[in-house]
Design a protein around this motif. Structure first.
Motif, PDB file in Angstrom:
ATOM      1  N   GLU A 257       0.813  -1.215   0.000  1.00  0.00           N
ATOM      2  CA  GLU A 257       0.000   0.000   0.000  1.00  0.00           C
ATOM      3  C   GLU A 257       0.843   1.261   0.000  1.00  0.00           C
ATOM      4  O   GLU A 257       0.404   2.307  -0.485  1.00  0.00           O
ATOM      5  N   GLU A 258       2.049   1.188   0.552  1.00  0.00           N
ATOM      6  CA  GLU A 258       2.892   2.376   0.652  1.00  0.00           C
ATOM      7  C   GLU A 258       3.615   2.682  -0.649  1.00  0.00           C
ATOM      8  O   GLU A 258       3.741   3.841  -1.041  1.00  0.00           O
ATOM      9  N   THR A 259       4.103   1.641  -1.338  1.00  0.00           N
ATOM     10  CA  THR A 259       4.906   1.858  -2.529  1.00  0.00           C
ATOM     11  C   THR A 259       4.175   1.547  -3.829  1.00  0.00           C
ATOM     12  O   THR A 259       4.602   1.982  -4.898  1.00  0.00           O
ATOM     13  N   GLY A 260       3.092   0.771  -3.745  1.00  0.00           N
ATOM     14  CA  GLY A 260       2.369   0.391  -4.948  1.00  0.00           C
ATOM     15  C   GLY A 260       3.031  -0.733  -5.719  1.00  0.00           C
ATOM     16  O   GLY A 260       2.611  -1.070  -6.827  1.00  0.00           O
ATOM     17  N   ALA A 261       4.068  -1.354  -5.144  1.00  0.00           N
ATOM     18  CA  ALA A 261       4.798  -2.426  -5.816  1.00  0.00           C
ATOM     19  C   ALA A 261       4.281  -3.786  -5.358  1.00  0.00           C
ATOM     20  O   ALA A 261       3.823  -3.949  -4.220  1.00  0.00           O
ATOM     21  N   GLU A 262       4.369  -4.782  -6.238  1.00  0.00           N
ATOM     22  CA  GLU A 262       3.977  -6.140  -5.905  1.00  0.00           C
ATOM     23  C   GLU A 262       4.949  -6.713  -4.870  1.00  0.00           C
ATOM     24  O   GLU A 262       6.159  -6.484  -4.941  1.00  0.00           O
ATOM     25  N   THR A 263       4.436  -7.440  -3.889  1.00  0.00           N
ATOM     26  CA  THR A 263       5.280  -8.083  -2.879  1.00  0.00           C
ATOM     27  C   THR A 263       5.226  -9.593  -3.062  1.00  0.00           C
ATOM     28  O   THR A 263       4.221 -10.141  -3.536  1.00  0.00           O
ATOM     29  N   TYR A 264       6.305 -10.258  -2.661  1.00  0.00           N
ATOM     30  CA  TYR A 264       6.399 -11.706  -2.820  1.00  0.00           C
ATOM     31  C   TYR A 264       6.977 -12.344  -1.551  1.00  0.00           C
ATOM     32  O   TYR A 264       7.799 -11.723  -0.857  1.00  0.00           O
ATOM     33  N   LEU A 265       6.559 -13.572  -1.292  1.00  0.00           N
ATOM     34  CA  LEU A 265       7.198 -14.410  -0.287  1.00  0.00           C
ATOM     35  C   LEU A 265       7.904 -15.522  -1.037  1.00  0.00           C
ATOM     36  O   LEU A 265       7.277 -16.302  -1.762  1.00  0.00           O
ATOM     37  N   PHE A 266       9.234 -15.577  -0.899  1.00  0.00           N
ATOM     38  CA  PHE A 266      10.033 -16.618  -1.533  1.00  0.00           C
ATOM     39  C   PHE A 266      10.257 -17.737  -0.521  1.00  0.00           C
ATOM     40  O   PHE A 266      10.710 -17.482   0.599  1.00  0.00           O
ATOM     41  N   MET A 267       9.975 -18.973  -0.931  1.00  0.00           N
ATOM     42  CA  MET A 267      10.153 -20.117  -0.041  1.00  0.00           C
ATOM     43  C   MET A 267      10.913 -21.230  -0.759  1.00  0.00           C
ATOM     44  O   MET A 267      10.670 -21.495  -1.936  1.00  0.00           O
ATOM     45  N   ASN A 268      11.834 -21.846  -0.036  1.00  0.00           N
ATOM     46  CA  ASN A 268      12.553 -23.017  -0.524  1.00  0.00           C
ATOM     47  C   ASN A 268      12.188 -24.182   0.388  1.00  0.00           C
ATOM     48  O   ASN A 268      12.670 -24.275   1.527  1.00  0.00           O
ATOM     49  N   MET A 269      11.314 -25.052  -0.078  1.00  0.00           N
ATOM     50  CA  MET A 269      10.807 -26.138   0.762  1.00  0.00           C
ATOM     51  C   MET A 269      11.900 -27.132   1.127  1.00  0.00           C
ATOM     52  O   MET A 269      11.834 -27.776   2.173  1.00  0.00           O
ATOM     53  N   ALA A 270      12.919 -27.264   0.286  1.00  0.00           N
ATOM     54  CA  ALA A 270      13.990 -28.226   0.557  1.00  0.00           C
ATOM     55  C   ALA A 270      14.863 -27.782   1.722  1.00  0.00           C
ATOM     56  O   ALA A 270      15.306 -28.601   2.540  1.00  0.00           O
ATOM     57  N   THR A 271      15.109 -26.474   1.820  1.00  0.00           N
ATOM     58  CA  THR A 271      15.990 -25.958   2.866  1.00  0.00           C
ATOM     59  C   THR A 271      15.234 -25.289   4.011  1.00  0.00           C
ATOM     60  O   THR A 271      15.817 -25.029   5.063  1.00  0.00           O
TER      61      THR A 271
END
Length: 302
Positions: A257-271
């Protein structure tokens, strides 16, 4: 200076897009316009007292964003050096003003130095507080009708040199090099290129992957969290592709909401590794540095 401003999280907010014709016109200003030249040299404490809690801040960078899309002023950001405001960046609403009116406003209060077509940030009209440009202590750059940058020429931050041995540092290696490590041990190798900023330390990297890393320590002096500032030439797709090869899955989490940019959660299930990312900024937390009874962390994990 452009690079420093990017490291403090401002480059995407203050790209200049000139929309005007050439030449200052000798007309009397008829607009009401916020002039931030008087804030240059103001102490950080007084700046925060006057403008309140910033919408976002990073290191020595403080940004105030306006949620009203129709506001004439969309954002104003302050950069602090030696505990004093050294630069102010003012972003204007689209077509909120005519460029010639902005120039007339500043020409009525300062000396006009003409157009600077060689500016790395785009074509600008320059103004200062002395008839001779070389003797001015304040420089104001007007970029069309989109933005204005105020600079204290007596207090320009030194840009740190890239850390020797880190010019080829990849995002993956950056995390393994610093996260969870003792800041005392890190200083043994990088103290000469580390810059102390509010809340932590910054190391300039400046390669095809990264601009810099920002380190924050816990009470035991361990780097408990860190921020990667990716190269500004990279797009979200480039970041996603890089981490995809490392086994990460990028999950969209909506627009900030502050920057207007898309946010992501990166996950590595192996580690079991994860981090958040938005707009060329990745934030990493060392799970071993989080107290077991930290309720906030537990809530974030659920």
């Amino acid at each position: 200076m452009k690079k420093i401003l990017f490291l403090m999280l401002a480059a995407v907010l203050f790209a200049a897009c000139s929309k005007d014709d050439d030449g200052d016109k000798p007309v009397t200003p008829t607009i009401e316009f916020n002039n931030y030249s008087s804030t240059l040299g103001m102490s950080l404490r007084n700046m925060l007292s006057k403008y309140g809690e910033p919408t976002m801040s990073f290191g020595t960078y403080y940004a105030y964003l306006n949620d009203d899309e129709n506001a004439k002023e969309q954002a104003v950001s302050f950069v602090v050096n030696q505990d004093k405001v050294c630069e102010v960046m003012q972003v204007l609403g689209e077509d909120a003003y005519k460029a010639e009116d902005i120039r007339a406003f500043f020409a009525s209060k300062f000396t006009a130095y003409g157009k600077d077509s060689e500016s790395e940030d785009g074509e600008a009209y320059l103004y200062g507080n002395n008839e001779k440009k070389e003797k001015a202590t304040i420089l104001i750059a007007v970029y069309g009708n989109s933005s204005v940058v105020y600079t204290d020429l007596t207090n320009i931050p030194e840009e740190p040199e890239p850390a020797e041995g880190l010019t080829d540092l990849t995002p993956e290696n950056a995390v393994s090099t610093f996260l969870g490590k003792s800041i005392a041990d890190i200083k043994k190798d990088f103290e000469e290129v580390m810059v102390a900023v509010d809340g932590g330390s910054m190391i300039n990297v400046d390669n095809d992957y990264l601009m810099a890393v920002f380190l924050e320590t816990n009470d035991e002096g361990i780097v408990a969290s860190m921020t990667l500032l990716y190269n500004e030439d990279l797009a979200d797709e480039d970041i996603i592709a890089y981490y995809d090869e490392l086994g990460y899955t990028a999950m969209p989490c909506g627009v900030d909401e502050e920057t207007g940019a898309e946010t992501y959660l990166f996950m590595n299930m192996a580690t079991g590794s994860m981090f958040t990312y938005s707009d060329c900024i990745g934030r990493f937390i060392d799970p071993n540095s989080v107290p077991e009874d930290d309720e906030d962390w537990d809530e974030d994990e659920d």
